[in-house]
Write a protein that holds these residues in place. Structure first.
Motif, PDB file in Angstrom:
ATOM      1  N   THR A   1      38.465  36.673  41.749  1.00 16.18           N
ATOM      2  CA  THR A   1      37.238  36.267  41.062  1.00 16.18           C
ATOM      3  C   THR A   1      36.839  37.376  40.099  1.00 16.18           C
ATOM      4  O   THR A   1      36.770  38.538  40.485  1.00 16.18           O
ATOM      5  CB  THR A   1      36.121  36.004  42.079  1.00 16.18           C
ATOM      6  OG1 THR A   1      36.546  34.937  42.928  1.00 16.18           O
ATOM      7  CG2 THR A   1      34.827  35.600  41.407  1.00 16.18           C
TER       8      THR A   1
ATOM      9  N   GLY B   1      32.445  35.317  35.561  1.00 15.63           N
ATOM     10  CA  GLY B   1      32.086  33.984  36.006  1.00 15.63           C
ATOM     11  C   GLY B   1      33.262  33.034  36.113  1.00 15.63           C
ATOM     12  O   GLY B   1      33.125  31.827  35.932  1.00 15.63           O
TER      13      GLY B   1
ATOM     14  N   SER C   1      37.033  32.151  38.473  1.00 17.69           N
ATOM     15  CA  SER C   1      37.998  32.448  39.544  1.00 17.69           C
ATOM     16  C   SER C   1      39.382  32.042  39.070  1.00 17.69           C
ATOM     17  O   SER C   1      39.541  30.983  38.435  1.00 17.69           O
ATOM     18  CB  SER C   1      37.658  31.681  40.823  1.00 17.69           C
ATOM     19  OG  SER C   1      36.632  32.331  41.515  1.00 17.69           O
TER      20      SER C   1
ATOM     21  N   ASP D   1      35.693  27.686  36.538  1.00 16.91           N
ATOM     22  CA  ASP D   1      34.520  28.236  35.857  1.00 16.91           C
ATOM     23  C   ASP D   1      33.305  28.154  36.786  1.00 16.91           C
ATOM     24  O   ASP D   1      33.170  27.207  37.552  1.00 16.91           O
ATOM     25  CB  ASP D   1      34.324  27.353  34.610  1.00 16.91           C
ATOM     26  CG  ASP D   1      33.281  27.886  33.680  1.00 16.91           C
ATOM     27  OD1 ASP D   1      32.127  28.067  34.140  1.00 16.91           O
ATOM     28  OD2 ASP D   1      33.625  28.122  32.503  1.00 16.91           O
ATOM     29  N   GLU D   2      32.389  29.114  36.663  1.00 13.18           N
ATOM     30  CA  GLU D   2      31.195  29.107  37.538  1.00 13.18           C
ATOM     31  C   GLU D   2      30.317  27.879  37.328  1.00 13.18           C
ATOM     32  O   GLU D   2      29.450  27.579  38.122  1.00 13.18           O
ATOM     33  CB  GLU D   2      30.378  30.384  37.336  1.00 13.18           C
ATOM     34  CG  GLU D   2      29.784  30.496  35.943  1.00 13.18           C
ATOM     35  CD  GLU D   2      29.002  31.787  35.739  1.00 13.18           C
ATOM     36  OE1 GLU D   2      28.816  32.530  36.727  1.00 13.18           O
ATOM     37  OE2 GLU D   2      28.591  32.053  34.598  1.00 13.18           O
TER      38      GLU D   2
ATOM     39  N   TYR E   1      31.171  25.877  42.759  1.00 12.48           N
ATOM     40  CA  TYR E   1      31.700  27.220  42.499  1.00 12.48           C
ATOM     41  C   TYR E   1      31.164  28.235  43.516  1.00 12.48           C
ATOM     42  O   TYR E   1      31.934  28.902  44.228  1.00 12.48           O
ATOM     43  CB  TYR E   1      31.357  27.668  41.081  1.00 12.48           C
ATOM     44  CG  TYR E   1      32.039  28.970  40.691  1.00 12.48           C
ATOM     45  CD1 TYR E   1      33.362  28.986  40.279  1.00 12.48           C
ATOM     46  CD2 TYR E   1      31.340  30.174  40.750  1.00 12.48           C
ATOM     47  CE1 TYR E   1      33.998  30.166  39.938  1.00 12.48           C
ATOM     48  CE2 TYR E   1      31.972  31.372  40.415  1.00 12.48           C
ATOM     49  CZ  TYR E   1      33.299  31.367  40.010  1.00 12.48           C
ATOM     50  OH  TYR E   1      33.921  32.530  39.692  1.00 12.48           O
ATOM     51  N   GLY E   2      29.859  28.322  43.612  1.00 13.94           N
ATOM     52  CA  GLY E   2      29.258  29.324  44.495  1.00 13.94           C
ATOM     53  C   GLY E   2      29.403  28.975  45.964  1.00 13.94           C
ATOM     54  O   GLY E   2      29.605  29.841  46.821  1.00 13.94           O
TER      55      GLY E   2
ATOM     56  N   VAL F   1      34.372  30.435  45.272  1.00 15.65           N
ATOM     57  CA  VAL F   1      34.456  31.901  45.337  1.00 15.65           C
ATOM     58  C   VAL F   1      34.899  32.393  46.710  1.00 15.65           C
ATOM     59  O   VAL F   1      35.412  33.497  46.848  1.00 15.65           O
ATOM     60  CB  VAL F   1      33.118  32.610  44.971  1.00 15.65           C
ATOM     61  CG1 VAL F   1      32.841  32.484  43.488  1.00 15.65           C
ATOM     62  CG2 VAL F   1      31.969  32.065  45.801  1.00 15.65           C
TER      63      VAL F   1
END
Ligand code: ATP
Ligand code: MN
Length: 464
Positions: free
Chosen positions: A30, A34, A36, A54-55, A60-61, A65
């Motif tokens: 990562t 922003g 991975s 992409d974030e 994503y969060g 990640v």
């Protein structure tokens, strides 16, 4: 779930293609910007596909990640020309579905070097490594090539039985098949186990070779082959023996030892050529990571001529070599791996077809030569492995065969059907057996036969 193989994405598809891929995470990195970067492998080829996530992706969060090695993903996205070295394209994800997470603390296949010994203890997961994925693809390609070779030459594929009553090799390496209660078997009046009461009303075994049955079909249909699992209770723990292995056995009517040897050479060349052309990436990997002589050895086999030498000549050359042999080799002694390797690696530097062994060290079915003391047998020896093929012209003369069986202590009555082939329309015939795993050892350079079959069966080991 429609998906594109990673192999196709990496080699065939144009940048801009929208695709879905599915596979297992190898690594995740990562970046602060922003993004991975996930490498995803799906087993379709050695290489993994780089996924850029992409974030802005909704999970994503919460999921991306924290992805770790071994997790399974279905990723939709667009192929984009990659700025990174060593890959043409990467996949910019528009959707990353995490199908199954993998607990990082306990997942055994981490992105680091694992020993072969360790990987055997996790054989159910080792196909997710580069090495075992490559072995599996080679194994499949060679199996297909075996059928192609024989089918295109008019051989019929026949299925010989796995459960058999005959001991082809006569070497006492048989696994018994029984449904009797091991703790309390029925007994005859004199106290022995009563196999009359067993499932087949006789003693039966797992096959050590389909040859005898293949002979019956060759002597009706001309050219046949059988390809299937073979079982030998060899109690020797060697890097070249399994208790369960796969053997290819062609058998040809109207064929002598010369024709048999010619077919064996053509067959090995075909398999090697297929490996070199269809599995180039895998071979380059093995050449770099496992054994740096693999490709050169295979090219030598594909292009060169095999050497031919009789057992008697070989014994003379071995004596003259001035070597100290662990197993001395006077005429009549069996050739051991050390001798085989000397002949093929040092004396000739290429595959060797060794013929006309002493009849006394060969099974009853091999044809007795006119000298009365050697048999029309052949072994094909290759560097690093030694024997990869064993074969012979079969004894087609009823009296000679019966005489050899009797002196080997066999009951002719048990082999009535085999002798019938010599009673009714006997014909010269010949065949051989190639162990698929020995071939794979030769092709991959892997030193231990346990690493070229998914689930190796060896003494004291039948896990999974
Ligand atoms: P070896 O002398 O190496 O033990 P063999 O002479 O007993 O072999 P054959 O009966 O001639 O073997 O079998 C034909 C081929 O099958 C061999 O050339 C080899 O490629 C393969 N093979 C035989 N036994 C095994 C085994 N236990 N595990 C894997 N492959 C085997
Ligand atoms: Mn043999």
């Amino acid at each position: 779930m429609e998906r594109t193989p990673v192999r196709q994405a990496l080699t065939d598809l144009a940048a801009g293609s929208e695709i879905t891929v599915g596979g297992w995470v190898r690594t995740v990195r990562t970046s602060k910007g922003g993004f991975s970067f996930i490498t995803l492998n799906d087993g379709s080829c050695l290489a993994s596909l780089q996924i850029v996530a992409d974030e802005k992706l909704p999970n994503y969060g919460s999921q991306i990640v924290s992805l770790t090695a071994g997790a399974s993903l279905l990723v939709r996205g667009k192929l984009v020309e990659s700025p990174a070295k060593g890959q043409r394209v990467e996949l910019h994800a528009t959707e990353v579905a995490v199908l199954g997470a993998a607990d990082a603390a306990s997942y055994p296949i981490q992105p680091k070097h694992h020993t072969y010994e360790f990987l055997r203890t996790v054989a159910h997961l080792r196909a997710r490594t580069n090495t075992f994925g490559a072995v599996a693809r080679l194994r499949s390609a060679l199996s297909g090539a075996i059928h192609e070779f024989f089918q295109s030459r008019g051989f019929l594929y026949i299925h010989t039985p796995i459960i058999t009553a005959s001991d082809c090799e006569g070497a006492g390496q048989l696994f018994r098949v029984t449904s009797l209660d091991a703790a309390n078997p029925p007994r005859t009046p004199d106290g022995r186990v009563d196999f009359d009461q067993d499932f087949f009303a006789r003693t039966t075994y797992l096959t050590v070779s389909g040859q005898l049955e293949a002979e019956t079909y060759a002597c009706a249909l001309g050219k046949v082959y059988t390809f299937g699992p073979t079982f030998r209770a060899e109690n020797s723990n060697t890097p070249r023996h399994l208790a369960e292995f796969w053997m290819v056995e062609p058998e040809m009517a109207f064929c002598d030892l010369d024709g048999d040897a010619a077919l064996a050479e053509e067959f090995l060349k075909h398999l090697v050529t297929i490996a070199l052309t269809r599995c180039r990436q895998e071979l380059e990997f093995f050449n770099e990571q496992v054994e740096d002589s693999v490709i050169a050895a295979l090219e030598g086999v594909a292009g060169g001529q095999f050497a031919r030498i009789t057992y008697t000549e070989a014994v003379q050359r071995l004596e003259k070599s001035g070597r100290h042999w662990t197993f001395p080799i006077p005429w009549g002694a069996d050739i051991q791996t050390e001798h085989e390797r000397y002949l093929t690696e040092e004396l000739f530097g290429r595959p060797v077809i060794l013929t006309d062994y002493p009849a006394s060290i060969k099974p009853f079915y091999m044809r007795l030569n006119d000298d009365g003391r050697t048999a029309a047998a052949m072994d094909v020896l290759v560097p690093r492995i030694g024997e990869i093929i064993g074969g012979s012209q079969r004894e087609e003369r009823l009296e000679v065969l019966a005489e050899r069986m009797t002196s080997a202590g066999m009951k002719l009555d048990d082999y009535r059907w085999y002798l019938d082939l010599r009673r009714y329309g006997t014909v010269p015939h010949a065949g051989f057996g190639l162990g698929l795993e020995r071939m794979l050892q030769f092709v991959t350079g892997l030193a231990n036969i346990r690493d070229v079959i998914p689930y190796p069966r060896t003494p004291r080991s039948a896990e999974f």
